[in-house]
Design an enzyme around this catalytic site. Structure first.
Site, PDB file in Angstrom:
ATOM      1  NE  ARG A 220      -3.099   9.646   3.820  1.00  0.00           N
ATOM      2  CZ  ARG A 220      -3.684  10.137   2.717  1.00  0.00           C
ATOM      3  NH1 ARG A 220      -3.423  11.368   2.328  1.00  0.00           N
ATOM      4  NH2 ARG A 220      -4.500   9.407   2.014  1.00  0.00           N
TER       5      ARG A 220
ATOM      6  CE  LYS B  88       1.827  17.980  -4.872  1.00  0.00           C
ATOM      7  NZ  LYS B  88       1.321  18.835  -3.799  1.00  0.00           N
TER       8      LYS B  88
ATOM      9  CD1 TRP C 296       1.496   9.000   3.266  1.00  0.00           C
ATOM     10  CD2 TRP C 296       2.249   8.610   1.178  1.00  0.00           C
ATOM     11  NE1 TRP C 296       2.451   9.935   2.980  1.00  0.00           N
ATOM     12  CE2 TRP C 296       2.939   9.713   1.710  1.00  0.00           C
ATOM     13  CE3 TRP C 296       2.556   8.180  -0.115  1.00  0.00           C
ATOM     14  CZ2 TRP C 296       3.917  10.389   0.997  1.00  0.00           C
ATOM     15  CZ3 TRP C 296       3.526   8.859  -0.844  1.00  0.00           C
ATOM     16  CH2 TRP C 296       4.199   9.954  -0.273  1.00  0.00           C
TER      17      TRP C 296
ATOM     18  NE  ARG D 157      -5.304  20.148   4.613  1.00  0.00           N
ATOM     19  CZ  ARG D 157      -4.343  19.227   4.570  1.00  0.00           C
ATOM     20  NH1 ARG D 157      -4.025  18.526   5.624  1.00  0.00           N
ATOM     21  NH2 ARG D 157      -3.691  19.007   3.445  1.00  0.00           N
TER      22      ARG D 157
ATOM     23  CG  ASP E 285      -3.191  13.188  -1.033  1.00  0.00           C
ATOM     24  OD1 ASP E 285      -3.963  12.535  -0.330  1.00  0.00           O
ATOM     25  OD2 ASP E 285      -2.534  14.166  -0.609  1.00  0.00           O
TER      26      ASP E 285
HETATM   27  C1  GLC Z   1       0.683  15.435   1.066  1.00  0.00           C
HETATM   28  C2  GLC Z   1      -0.540  15.183   1.920  1.00  0.00           C
HETATM   29  C3  GLC Z   1      -0.478  13.816   2.556  1.00  0.00           C
HETATM   30  C4  GLC Z   1      -0.218  12.754   1.519  1.00  0.00           C
HETATM   31  C5  GLC Z   1       1.008  13.086   0.695  1.00  0.00           C
HETATM   32  C6  GLC Z   1       1.240  12.126  -0.441  1.00  0.00           C
HETATM   33  O1  GLC Z   1       1.809  15.535   1.853  1.00  0.00           O
HETATM   34  O2  GLC Z   1      -0.646  16.159   2.956  1.00  0.00           O
HETATM   35  O3  GLC Z   1      -1.686  13.529   3.211  1.00  0.00           O
HETATM   36  O4  GLC Z   1      -0.057  11.531   2.172  1.00  0.00           O
HETATM   37  O5  GLC Z   1       0.860  14.380   0.148  1.00  0.00           O
HETATM   38  O6  GLC Z   1       0.282  12.187  -1.439  1.00  0.00           O
END
Ligand code: GLC
Length: 808
Positions: A362, A638, A493, A356, A495
């Site tokens: 965010r 996740k 938020w 990155r 992803d």
């Molecule tokens: C990861 C990303 C973050 C996102 C989160 C939820 O932590 O870095 O930007 O908000 O996943 O998807």
């Protein structure tokens, strides 16, 4: 199984069993010169970029190798040759049997010390990057603890990359293997890359690195990895160490290394002190540095400096609750991790390879929240920087490049931005994180003047910070989807949620609702009644739509797709319950107390597990909508119903805001790394840092955690604890003290710096309450003997040092 313990006095985590279930790491230096080191000395170093400035090799996702190795070999005992047994100053890579080899790793603030004892030889290596420096030091002390004279050979070793781009170094071998060579320069190995370009074509292509020895004499050296290791030998049994001497070969093409050998003749009780140095420097600078470290007292001073730097920051909040896990995290480790995520962003870890090339919007704006209570000045700089990453139409750059040049940046509308960052378009939430962050900063410091500060936009123009915030709201208002609610855009938020330009996100709706509230507070303070009225109207208008569209039966849904499919309603076969819309309904102030309690009870029933609260449930397997990318992950992993740890901070905060201290702390402890110290084989990761997520109930490895160190979890949980559980709720004029604690916490003390004043706070809870009474605030609050109104301390009455007593 337990592998270590906290040492709160020294602010260290002490690992006494080195065979940890994963490499347990620490951070040295800063991204200017960064070094990641594991408890077995595995890890790598880089200059400026983990991906583009890599100095030494590390093989990701393998056996935590190689690293910063020091080998010790017994050459003679009482003048007679011994059997040549050898070991390493870190347990790995040689890996002697643990009943004979004793080792202690102390991860501290900006340094890591590895102590080992084997065959009466004690070694102590402290690895650190001096404050502000761009090289690293390995301070070594070897002591003969036995009763016989010993001759010990000591070898320092690093494996240089052939080229700074680590991917190239690994894969483009037909090129990278033929551009580097090493030299021996009395007390250091010098490695050059593309050296012919020096003084010729383009000097900037040339890199030079060095590995040096100070305080001891170099007996032999090697600059060629193949020669150092030997055919079919490995890091655990290098032929040169076996032989007791380095062969003096310098690499010319193929793989370089830095290996230096010194001989220590140690009488019983005698020690030898010396240092190895590593950096990316030109020859003259390397020479100068190595000679500077002939001063044996220098490393000690530098390590002390690091401790003073970090400990003085951490000292700005010190709590003593009945729970030591809580104390260890809040006083040291969670706080330190917040600084690391703040400084390093997602730059480099043993998981992030360093690709990155900037600050995720965010993530960074949230990271800032984690340090505001400890170092608001440091936070302020980054707030201004991130504000300058906002586009003049109010949206935020998903990634603010390290090379960020406000006023001149391209943006997601431009192909150039998309190509260089990989970010295809705007996300719905990015700029909305500014509201809680700016609010927390101003409330902590009282620095309302910030609102008038003029800050450029990323692309063109400038505005006061207050107007930047208005623009952020405009961006959301200009991107509404169906039913007039904020569109999901590329993602919110989460992803993994593609709700699109017309589908809507309930999480973002809650964030926007909260943004209106913050703007009302700011405009009141500024006596800007026009904005105040407008924000009030918007709040009412959006409140009504949220009520009509986002509530379903007994919960807030997660979103509505552009085809009007409601995501997260009761009875859905999958993903029927989502955590964030419930916690944010409370945090944003949208849900009143009764409804807040009801939805959080439902969260408890449907999402709570022994390792934390799941992001949603049931996981997607067969019924995902098109934009539900979480489906790609295994169930309970996740975003697909895992325990996403960042969200734990919000549910902790939400429970605390409702005054339910017992449940807030119960949630806190479920996923608290320190509280999992005894189940390290289940959790795998460092018991002193948060990770990104934990596998949940559908997984055969429930409780296993992933993606250490660089995660938003650090800051959200910190906020959940400081603002939520401990109840520090400042506003523009002062501080409200509203702890939400378990009934069993009968008393606690907290020392906090607030606007330059010291608060020594004692909370008494003899009746076992869970929070201060919502109406009166508490039984009694006194500051320096004077009774306050409710639980509020006006900043104006504070002295340099204040005795605060809160009776719940
Ligand atoms: C990861 C990303 C973050 C996102 C989160 C939820 O932590 O870095 O930007 O908000 O996943 O998807």
């Amino acid at each position: 199984m337990q592998y270590g313990n906290f040492d709160p006095e020294k602010r260290e985590y002490v690992i006494d069993k080195p065979d940890t279930p994963a490499p347990w790491a620490n951070y040295l230096g800063s991204p200017a010169y960064g070094a990641i080191i594991s408890n077995n000395a595995g890890g790598y170093s880089f200059v400026k970029s983990g991906a583009a400035g890599r100095l030494i090799r590390y093989r990701f996702n393998e056996q935590d190798r190689p690293g910063r190795y020091i080998y010790l070999r017994e050459d003679e005992v009482d003048g007679k040759p011994s059997d040549g047994d050898y070991w390493s100053a870190s347990w790995q890579p040689v890996g002697k049997p643990l009943d004979q080899y004793k080792s202690i790793c102390r991860h501290g603030t900006g340094y890591t010390t590895l102590e080992a004892e084997y065959k009466d030889i004690r070694s102590e290596v402290c690895y650190y990057v001096p404050q502000g420096a761009e090289y690293e030091v390995w301070k070594v002390k070897v002591t003969n603890k036995g009763s016989k004279a010993r001759k010990i050979s000591c070898f320092g070793f690093v494996e240089f990359t052939c080229e700074s781009f680590y991917e190239q170094d690994q894969v483009n071998l037909q090129y990278t293997q033929f551009i580097t060579r090493t030299y021996f320069k009395d007390n250091f190995i010098l490695q050059t890359i593309n050296e012919n370009c020096l003084n010729a074509v383009n000097e900037s292509r040339v890199e030079t690195r060095f590995f040096g020895l100070a305080g001891a004499k170099v007996e032999s050296f090697c600059g060629d990895r193949a020669k150092f290791l030997g055919k079919y030998h490995d890091y655990g049994n290098p032929i040169s160490v076996e032989n007791g001497k380095l062969c003096g070969t310098l690499n010319y093409n193929m793989n370089p290394c830095g290996a230096l050998h010194t001989v220590l003749n140690l009488a019983p009780g005698q020690s030898a002190d010396f240092v190895f140095l590593l950096g990316q420097k030109r020859e003259t600078q390397a020479k100068e540095l190595v000679s500077r470290y002939e001063d044996a007292a220098l490393p000690g001073r530098e390590i002390e400096e690091l401790k003073v730097y970090w400990h003085s920051k951490l000292a700005n909040l010190n709590v003593k609750t009945p729970d030591d896990n809580f104390n260890n995290m809040i006083n040291t480790w969670n706080a330190y991790q917040c600084f690391i995520t703040f400084i390093w962003s997602r730059a480099a870890s043993l998981i992030y390879c360093g690709q990155r090339n900037g600050y995720g919007y965010r993530d960074t704006v949230q990271d800032i929240q984690g340090i505001i209570h400890l170092d608001p000045e440091m936070a302020l700089k980054q707030i201004k920087f991130m504000i300058s990453g906002q586009i003049s139409h109010g949206g935020a750059l998903p990634l603010v490049k390290y090379s960020h040049n406000p006023g001149h940046e391209d943006k997601p509308e431009d192909a150039s931005y998309r190509n260089s960052t990989g970010h295809p378009s705007y996300r719905a939430d990015d700029a909305l994180w500014l509201f809680p962050t700016v609010w927390k900063y101003i409330a902590e410091t009282g620095n309302t003047a910030l609102l008038d500060e003029i800050i450029p936009y990323a692309d063109k123009g400038e505005d006061t910070l207050f107007d930047h915030l208005k623009k952020a709201i405009d961006f959301s208002l200009n991107h509404l989807g169906i039913h007039g609610l904020p569109a999901g855009l590329h993602a919110d938020w989460n992803d993994c949620l593609r709700l699109g330009a017309n589908g809507i996100s309930v999480f973002v709706a809650m964030q926007l609702y909260y943004a209106f509230e913050i703007m009302i507070r700011f405009s009141k303070h500024r006596k800007d009644s026009a904005t105040e009225t407008k924000m009030n109207e918007l709040k009412t208008r959006f409140g009504k739509i949220i009520e009509e569209r986002c509530w379903n039966t007994d919960r807030f849904v997660r979103g509505i797709t552009e085809n009007d499919v409601v995501v997260g309603k009761p009875g859905d076969p999958e993903a029927s319950m989502w955590l964030n819309p419930q916690s944010w309904a409370v945090i944003s102030g949208f849900a009143d107390e009764a409804r807040g309690k009801a939805i959080l009870d439902l969260v408890n029933k449907e999402l709570n597990t022994k390792y934390g609260v799941r992001l949603m449930a049931p996981s997607y397997q067969k019924h995902a909508f098109d934009g539900a990318l979480a489906l790609l992950f295994n169930p309970s992993t996740k975003e697909n119903g895992g325990i996403f740890l960042q969200s734990q901070g919000w549910i902790i905060l939400a429970e605390a805001l409702l005054g339910r201290g017992s449940r807030a702390v119960e949630y806190y402890l479920e996923s608290c790394p320190a509280a999992q110290n005894g189940i390290a084989d289940i959790r795998l990761l460092e018991p002193y840092v948060y990770s990104q997520f934990t596998e949940s109930t559908d997984s055969p490895f429930e409780g296993r955690s992933h993606v250490h160190w660089l995660t938003g979890t650090a800051s959200t949980v910190m906020v959940g604890c400081v603002e939520g559980i401990l109840g520090f709720r400042p506003d523009i004029d002062g501080l409200r003290l509203s702890p939400a604690i378990p009934a069993g916490w009968k008393s606690l003390t907290m020392e906090k710096m607030f606007r330059g004043c010291k608060l020594n706070i004692k909370v008494n809870n003899p009746d076992g309450k869970e929070s201060s009474d919502q109406k009166s605030g508490c039984k009694k609050l006194t500051v320096n003997g004077t009774a306050m109104e409710g639980n509020y301390i006006p900043a104006s009455i504070l002295k340099a040092v204040n005795e605060v007593i809160l009776d719940l």
